[in-house]
Design a protein around this motif. Structure first.
Motif, PDB file in Angstrom:
ATOM      1  N   PRO A  80       0.821  -1.205   0.000  1.00  0.00           N
ATOM      2  CA  PRO A  80       0.000   0.000   0.000  1.00  0.00           C
ATOM      3  C   PRO A  80       0.858   1.259   0.000  1.00  0.00           C
ATOM      4  CG  PRO A  80      -0.024  -1.046   2.152  1.00  0.00           C
ATOM      5  CD  PRO A  80       0.720  -1.962   1.236  1.00  0.00           C
ATOM      6  N   ILE A  81       0.298   2.326  -0.525  1.00  0.00           N
ATOM      7  CA  ILE A  81       1.007   3.599  -0.506  1.00  0.00           C
ATOM      8  C   ILE A  81       0.944   4.173   0.905  1.00  0.00           C
ATOM      9  CG2 ILE A  81       0.576   4.053  -2.954  1.00  0.00           C
ATOM     10  CD1 ILE A  81      -1.677   5.974  -2.085  1.00  0.00           C
ATOM     11  N   PRO A  82       1.829   5.117   1.236  1.00  0.00           N
ATOM     12  CA  PRO A  82       1.771   5.729   2.571  1.00  0.00           C
ATOM     13  C   PRO A  82       0.367   6.250   2.868  1.00  0.00           C
ATOM     14  CG  PRO A  82       3.783   6.368   1.473  1.00  0.00           C
ATOM     15  CD  PRO A  82       2.958   5.632   0.450  1.00  0.00           C
ATOM     16  N   GLY A  83      -0.094   5.992   4.075  1.00  0.00           N
ATOM     17  CA  GLY A  83      -1.425   6.390   4.490  1.00  0.00           C
ATOM     18  C   GLY A  83      -2.459   5.287   4.359  1.00  0.00           C
ATOM     19  N   GLU A  84      -2.089   4.166   3.746  1.00  0.00           N
ATOM     20  CA  GLU A  84      -3.036   3.071   3.531  1.00  0.00           C
ATOM     21  C   GLU A  84      -2.535   1.776   4.170  1.00  0.00           C
ATOM     22  OE1 GLU A  84      -3.996   2.743  -0.615  1.00  0.00           O
ATOM     23  OE2 GLU A  84      -4.873   4.748  -0.675  1.00  0.00           O
ATOM     24  N   SER A  85      -3.375   0.741   4.099  1.00  0.00           N
ATOM     25  CA  SER A  85      -3.009  -0.564   4.652  1.00  0.00           C
ATOM     26  C   SER A  85      -3.552  -1.667   3.756  1.00  0.00           C
ATOM     27  CB  SER A  85      -3.554  -0.718   6.080  1.00  0.00           C
ATOM     28  OG  SER A  85      -4.959  -0.657   6.073  1.00  0.00           O
ATOM     29  N   LEU A  86      -3.121  -2.887   4.021  1.00  0.00           N
ATOM     30  CA  LEU A  86      -3.491  -4.055   3.226  1.00  0.00           C
ATOM     31  C   LEU A  86      -3.611  -5.247   4.158  1.00  0.00           C
ATOM     32  CD1 LEU A  86      -3.537  -5.627   0.410  1.00  0.00           C
ATOM     33  CD2 LEU A  86      -1.051  -5.783   0.667  1.00  0.00           C
ATOM     34  N   GLU A  87      -4.576  -6.125   3.874  1.00  0.00           N
ATOM     35  CA  GLU A  87      -4.708  -7.385   4.608  1.00  0.00           C
ATOM     36  C   GLU A  87      -4.460  -8.535   3.648  1.00  0.00           C
ATOM     37  OE1 GLU A  87      -8.493  -7.880   6.516  1.00  0.00           O
ATOM     38  OE2 GLU A  87      -8.039  -6.392   8.057  1.00  0.00           O
ATOM     39  N   LEU A  88      -3.546  -9.424   4.009  1.00  0.00           N
ATOM     40  CA  LEU A  88      -3.285 -10.637   3.238  1.00  0.00           C
ATOM     41  C   LEU A  88      -3.916 -11.807   3.987  1.00  0.00           C
ATOM     42  CD1 LEU A  88       0.501 -10.046   2.493  1.00  0.00           C
ATOM     43  CD2 LEU A  88      -1.438  -9.585   0.973  1.00  0.00           C
ATOM     44  N   GLN A  89      -4.745 -12.566   3.306  1.00  0.00           N
ATOM     45  CA  GLN A  89      -5.429 -13.711   3.908  1.00  0.00           C
ATOM     46  C   GLN A  89      -4.566 -14.964   3.725  1.00  0.00           C
ATOM     47  OE1 GLN A  89      -8.463 -13.196   5.463  1.00  0.00           O
ATOM     48  NE2 GLN A  89      -8.265 -11.043   4.895  1.00  0.00           N
ATOM     49  N   LEU A  90      -4.426 -15.738   4.793  1.00  0.00           N
ATOM     50  CA  LEU A  90      -3.683 -16.992   4.749  1.00  0.00           C
ATOM     51  C   LEU A  90      -4.471 -18.065   5.474  1.00  0.00           C
ATOM     52  CD1 LEU A  90      -1.412 -14.552   5.568  1.00  0.00           C
ATOM     53  CD2 LEU A  90       0.057 -16.436   4.959  1.00  0.00           C
ATOM     54  N   HIS A  91      -4.112 -19.297   5.206  1.00  0.00           N
ATOM     55  CA  HIS A  91      -4.676 -20.416   5.956  1.00  0.00           C
ATOM     56  C   HIS A  91      -3.584 -21.436   6.185  1.00  0.00           C
ATOM     57  CE1 HIS A  91      -4.938 -22.946   2.311  1.00  0.00           C
ATOM     58  NE2 HIS A  91      -5.302 -21.832   1.708  1.00  0.00           N
ATOM     59  N   GLY A  92      -3.776 -22.228   7.231  1.00  0.00           N
ATOM     60  CA  GLY A  92      -2.837 -23.306   7.493  1.00  0.00           C
ATOM     61  C   GLY A  92      -2.913 -24.336   6.383  1.00  0.00           C
ATOM     62  N   LYS A  93      -1.861 -25.103   6.226  1.00  0.00           N
ATOM     63  CA  LYS A  93      -1.812 -26.089   5.146  1.00  0.00           C
ATOM     64  C   LYS A  93      -2.984 -27.066   5.218  1.00  0.00           C
ATOM     65  CE  LYS A  93       1.551 -28.676   2.565  1.00  0.00           C
ATOM     66  NZ  LYS A  93       2.946 -29.018   2.420  1.00  0.00           N
ATOM     67  N   ASP A  94      -3.443 -27.383   6.433  1.00  0.00           N
ATOM     68  CA  ASP A  94      -4.578 -28.299   6.581  1.00  0.00           C
ATOM     69  C   ASP A  94      -5.914 -27.560   6.482  1.00  0.00           C
ATOM     70  OD1 ASP A  94      -4.784 -26.940   8.963  1.00  0.00           O
ATOM     71  OD2 ASP A  94      -4.394 -28.679  10.223  1.00  0.00           O
ATOM     72  N   ASP A  95      -5.877 -26.255   6.281  1.00  0.00           N
ATOM     73  CA  ASP A  95      -7.049 -25.398   6.068  1.00  0.00           C
ATOM     74  C   ASP A  95      -7.903 -25.204   7.323  1.00  0.00           C
ATOM     75  OD1 ASP A  95      -8.124 -23.669   4.191  1.00  0.00           O
ATOM     76  OD2 ASP A  95      -9.700 -25.071   3.608  1.00  0.00           O
ATOM     77  N   ARG A  96      -7.417 -25.632   8.488  1.00  0.00           N
ATOM     78  CA  ARG A  96      -8.208 -25.467   9.716  1.00  0.00           C
ATOM     79  C   ARG A  96      -7.991 -24.106  10.371  1.00  0.00           C
ATOM     80  NH1 ARG A  96      -7.055 -30.850  13.053  1.00  0.00           N
ATOM     81  NH2 ARG A  96      -5.015 -29.947  12.821  1.00  0.00           N
ATOM     82  N   GLU A  97      -6.810 -23.556  10.236  1.00  0.00           N
ATOM     83  CA  GLU A  97      -6.485 -22.288  10.892  1.00  0.00           C
ATOM     84  C   GLU A  97      -6.440 -21.168   9.862  1.00  0.00           C
ATOM     85  OE1 GLU A  97      -6.445 -22.234  14.054  1.00  0.00           O
ATOM     86  OE2 GLU A  97      -6.121 -24.336  14.545  1.00  0.00           O
ATOM     87  N   LYS A  98      -6.965 -20.003  10.235  1.00  0.00           N
ATOM     88  CA  LYS A  98      -6.983 -18.833   9.365  1.00  0.00           C
ATOM     89  C   LYS A  98      -6.094 -17.753   9.973  1.00  0.00           C
ATOM     90  CE  LYS A  98     -10.254 -20.665   6.824  1.00  0.00           C
ATOM     91  NZ  LYS A  98      -9.800 -21.605   5.863  1.00  0.00           N
ATOM     92  N   PHE A  99      -5.395 -17.045   9.091  1.00  0.00           N
ATOM     93  CA  PHE A  99      -4.480 -15.989   9.516  1.00  0.00           C
ATOM     94  C   PHE A  99      -4.667 -14.773   8.626  1.00  0.00           C
ATOM     95  CE2 PHE A  99      -2.564 -20.068  10.439  1.00  0.00           C
ATOM     96  CZ  PHE A  99      -2.127 -19.939  11.740  1.00  0.00           C
ATOM     97  N   ILE A 100      -4.282 -13.633   9.146  1.00  0.00           N
ATOM     98  CA  ILE A 100      -4.250 -12.387   8.380  1.00  0.00           C
ATOM     99  C   ILE A 100      -2.896 -11.744   8.631  1.00  0.00           C
ATOM    100  CG2 ILE A 100      -5.209 -10.059   8.111  1.00  0.00           C
ATOM    101  CD1 ILE A 100      -7.879 -11.227   9.122  1.00  0.00           C
ATOM    102  N   ILE A 101      -2.269 -11.289   7.565  1.00  0.00           N
ATOM    103  CA  ILE A 101      -1.077 -10.469   7.711  1.00  0.00           C
ATOM    104  C   ILE A 101      -1.461  -9.055   7.303  1.00  0.00           C
ATOM    105  CG2 ILE A 101       1.244  -9.978   6.858  1.00  0.00           C
ATOM    106  CD1 ILE A 101       1.813 -12.925   6.959  1.00  0.00           C
ATOM    107  N   PHE A 149       4.291  -4.732   9.879  1.00  0.00           N
ATOM    108  CA  PHE A 149       3.713  -5.991   9.419  1.00  0.00           C
ATOM    109  C   PHE A 149       3.251  -6.735  10.665  1.00  0.00           C
ATOM    110  CE2 PHE A 149       7.373  -5.653   6.244  1.00  0.00           C
ATOM    111  CZ  PHE A 149       6.631  -4.907   5.342  1.00  0.00           C
ATOM    112  N   GLN A 150       2.060  -7.302  10.587  1.00  0.00           N
ATOM    113  CA  GLN A 150       1.494  -7.967  11.748  1.00  0.00           C
ATOM    114  C   GLN A 150       0.794  -9.248  11.329  1.00  0.00           C
ATOM    115  OE1 GLN A 150      -0.606  -5.718  15.043  1.00  0.00           O
ATOM    116  NE2 GLN A 150      -2.334  -6.280  13.745  1.00  0.00           N
ATOM    117  N   THR A 151       0.989 -10.319  12.103  1.00  0.00           N
ATOM    118  CA  THR A 151       0.308 -11.593  11.865  1.00  0.00           C
ATOM    119  C   THR A 151      -0.763 -11.782  12.925  1.00  0.00           C
ATOM    120  OG1 THR A 151       2.380 -12.534  11.061  1.00  0.00           O
ATOM    121  CG2 THR A 151       0.618 -14.086  11.602  1.00  0.00           C
ATOM    122  N   ARG A 152      -2.000 -11.970  12.446  1.00  0.00           N
ATOM    123  CA  ARG A 152      -3.116 -12.217  13.361  1.00  0.00           C
ATOM    124  C   ARG A 152      -3.677 -13.607  13.102  1.00  0.00           C
ATOM    125  NH1 ARG A 152      -7.558  -8.338  12.195  1.00  0.00           N
ATOM    126  NH2 ARG A 152      -6.550  -7.901  10.218  1.00  0.00           N
TER     127      ARG A 152
END
Length: 148
Positions: free
Chosen positions: A26-47, A62-65
Protein backbone atom coordinates in the motif's frame (compact mmCIF):
# COMPACT_ATOMS: atom_id res chain seq x y z
CA UNK A 1 -6.68 -16.46 25.48
CA UNK A 2 -4.19 -18.81 23.89
CA UNK A 3 -1.50 -20.68 25.81
CA UNK A 4 2.15 -20.33 24.81
CA UNK A 5 2.11 -23.89 23.44
CA UNK A 6 -0.87 -23.03 21.22
CA UNK A 7 0.83 -19.85 19.98
CA UNK A 8 4.08 -21.70 19.29
CA UNK A 9 2.10 -24.27 17.30
CA UNK A 10 0.32 -21.57 15.26
CA UNK A 11 3.57 -19.76 14.54
CA UNK A 12 5.19 -22.99 13.36
CA UNK A 13 2.37 -23.93 10.97
CA UNK A 14 3.04 -23.85 7.26
CA UNK A 15 0.78 -21.17 5.83
CA UNK A 16 -0.58 -20.57 2.36
CA UNK A 17 -1.59 -17.23 0.85
CA UNK A 18 -5.24 -17.42 -0.19
CA UNK A 19 -4.65 -15.09 -3.14
CA UNK A 20 -1.69 -16.14 -5.26
CA UNK A 21 -1.63 -12.94 -7.34
CA UNK A 22 1.17 -10.46 -6.91
CA UNK A 23 1.15 -8.24 -3.83
CA UNK A 24 1.25 -4.46 -4.14
CA UNK A 25 2.43 -2.73 -1.01
CA UNK A 26 0.00 0.00 0.00
CA UNK A 27 1.01 3.60 -0.51
CA UNK A 28 1.77 5.73 2.57
CA UNK A 29 -1.42 6.39 4.49
CA UNK A 30 -3.04 3.07 3.53
CA UNK A 31 -3.01 -0.56 4.65
CA UNK A 32 -3.49 -4.05 3.23
CA UNK A 33 -4.71 -7.39 4.61
CA UNK A 34 -3.29 -10.64 3.24
CA UNK A 35 -5.43 -13.71 3.91
CA UNK A 36 -3.68 -16.99 4.75
CA UNK A 37 -4.68 -20.42 5.96
CA UNK A 38 -2.84 -23.31 7.49
CA UNK A 39 -1.81 -26.09 5.15
CA UNK A 40 -4.58 -28.30 6.58
CA UNK A 41 -7.05 -25.40 6.07
CA UNK A 42 -8.21 -25.47 9.72
CA UNK A 43 -6.49 -22.29 10.89
CA UNK A 44 -6.98 -18.83 9.36
CA UNK A 45 -4.48 -15.99 9.52
CA UNK A 46 -4.25 -12.39 8.38
CA UNK A 47 -1.08 -10.47 7.71
CA UNK A 48 -1.57 -6.73 8.01
CA UNK A 49 0.66 -4.39 6.05
CA UNK A 50 0.15 -1.00 7.67
CA UNK A 51 1.58 2.19 6.18
CA UNK A 52 -0.82 4.57 7.88
CA UNK A 53 1.95 6.97 8.89
CA UNK A 54 1.85 9.86 6.45
CA UNK A 55 4.87 11.91 7.55
CA UNK A 56 7.50 9.17 7.24
CA UNK A 57 7.08 7.26 3.93
CA UNK A 58 9.21 4.41 5.31
CA UNK A 59 6.90 3.92 8.31
CA UNK A 60 5.50 0.43 8.05
CA UNK A 61 4.35 -2.35 10.33
CA UNK A 62 3.71 -5.99 9.42
CA UNK A 63 1.49 -7.97 11.75
CA UNK A 64 0.31 -11.59 11.86
CA UNK A 65 -3.12 -12.22 13.36
CA UNK A 66 -4.86 -15.50 14.06
CA UNK A 67 -8.63 -15.77 13.57
CA UNK A 68 -8.82 -11.99 12.95
CA UNK A 69 -8.07 -10.84 16.47
CA UNK A 70 -5.08 -12.43 18.23
CA UNK A 71 -1.80 -10.77 17.28
CA UNK A 72 1.00 -13.35 17.10
CA UNK A 73 3.82 -11.28 15.55
CA UNK A 74 4.45 -7.64 14.74
CA UNK A 75 7.45 -6.21 12.93
CA UNK A 76 7.88 -2.47 13.46
CA UNK A 77 10.23 -1.14 10.80
CA UNK A 78 10.41 2.44 11.99
CA UNK A 79 9.22 4.42 14.95
CA UNK A 80 10.05 5.00 18.56
CA UNK A 81 12.07 2.64 20.72
CA UNK A 82 9.99 0.11 22.67
CA UNK A 83 10.19 -0.37 26.45
CA UNK A 84 9.67 -4.00 27.47
CA UNK A 85 7.84 -4.90 30.71
CA UNK A 86 11.22 -5.47 32.40
CA UNK A 87 12.38 -1.93 31.50
CA UNK A 88 14.75 -2.88 28.65
CA UNK A 89 14.54 -0.50 25.69
CA UNK A 90 14.62 -2.03 22.21
CA UNK A 91 15.39 0.24 19.25
CA UNK A 92 13.47 0.14 15.97
CA UNK A 93 13.31 -1.92 13.89
CA UNK A 94 12.16 -4.63 16.28
CA UNK A 95 9.97 -7.72 16.36
CA UNK A 96 7.12 -8.33 18.80
CA UNK A 97 6.40 -12.01 19.47
CA UNK A 98 3.39 -13.18 21.47
CA UNK A 99 4.32 -14.21 25.00
CA UNK A 100 1.75 -15.82 27.29
CA UNK A 101 0.55 -13.35 29.89
CA UNK A 102 1.97 -10.39 27.97
CA UNK A 103 0.53 -10.62 24.46
CA UNK A 104 2.88 -8.75 22.14
CA UNK A 105 4.17 -6.28 24.72
CA UNK A 106 7.70 -7.74 24.47
CA UNK A 107 9.91 -6.61 21.59
CA UNK A 108 13.15 -8.18 20.39
CA UNK A 109 15.95 -6.84 18.20
CA UNK A 110 15.63 -8.19 14.68
CA UNK A 111 18.07 -10.74 13.32
CA UNK A 112 19.66 -9.39 10.14
CA UNK A 113 20.14 -12.98 8.95
CA UNK A 114 16.34 -13.31 8.86
CA UNK A 115 15.38 -9.75 7.90
CA UNK A 116 18.00 -9.02 5.28
CA UNK A 117 17.07 -5.45 4.28
CA UNK A 118 14.51 -3.65 6.44
CA UNK A 119 15.00 -0.43 4.45
CA UNK A 120 13.50 -2.15 1.39
CA UNK A 121 9.80 -2.65 2.21
CA UNK A 122 9.27 -5.31 -0.46
CA UNK A 123 12.23 -7.35 0.82
CA UNK A 124 11.16 -6.85 4.44
CA UNK A 125 7.68 -8.18 3.59
CA UNK A 126 9.17 -11.17 1.77
CA UNK A 127 11.32 -11.92 4.81
CA UNK A 128 8.33 -11.49 7.16
CA UNK A 129 6.25 -13.90 5.08
CA UNK A 130 9.07 -16.45 5.10
CA UNK A 131 9.46 -15.96 8.88
CA UNK A 132 5.75 -16.81 9.09
CA UNK A 133 6.38 -20.10 7.25
CA UNK A 134 4.46 -19.16 4.12
CA UNK A 135 4.80 -22.20 1.90
CA UNK A 136 6.81 -22.23 -1.31
CA UNK A 137 6.21 -21.88 -4.15
CA UNK A 138 4.98 -18.45 -3.27
CA UNK A 139 4.59 -16.56 -6.55
CA UNK A 140 2.83 -13.66 -4.86
CA UNK A 141 5.83 -13.07 -2.64
CA UNK A 142 8.19 -12.92 -5.57
CA UNK A 143 5.98 -10.29 -7.23
CA UNK A 144 5.79 -7.79 -4.38
CA UNK A 145 5.86 -4.28 -5.76
CA UNK A 146 6.68 -1.18 -3.80
CA UNK A 147 4.84 2.01 -4.62
CA UNK A 148 6.23 4.97 -2.66
Amino acid sequence: MLSQDEVDYLLSLIKILTDSKGIKLPIPGESLELQLHGKDDREKFIIDVNRKGTINVKKCTFQTRHQKSIVLLRLDLSGSPHRNPNGDVIQCPHLHIFKEGYGTSWAYPIDDKIFSDVDNLAQALKDFLLYNHVEEPYPAIMQIQTLI
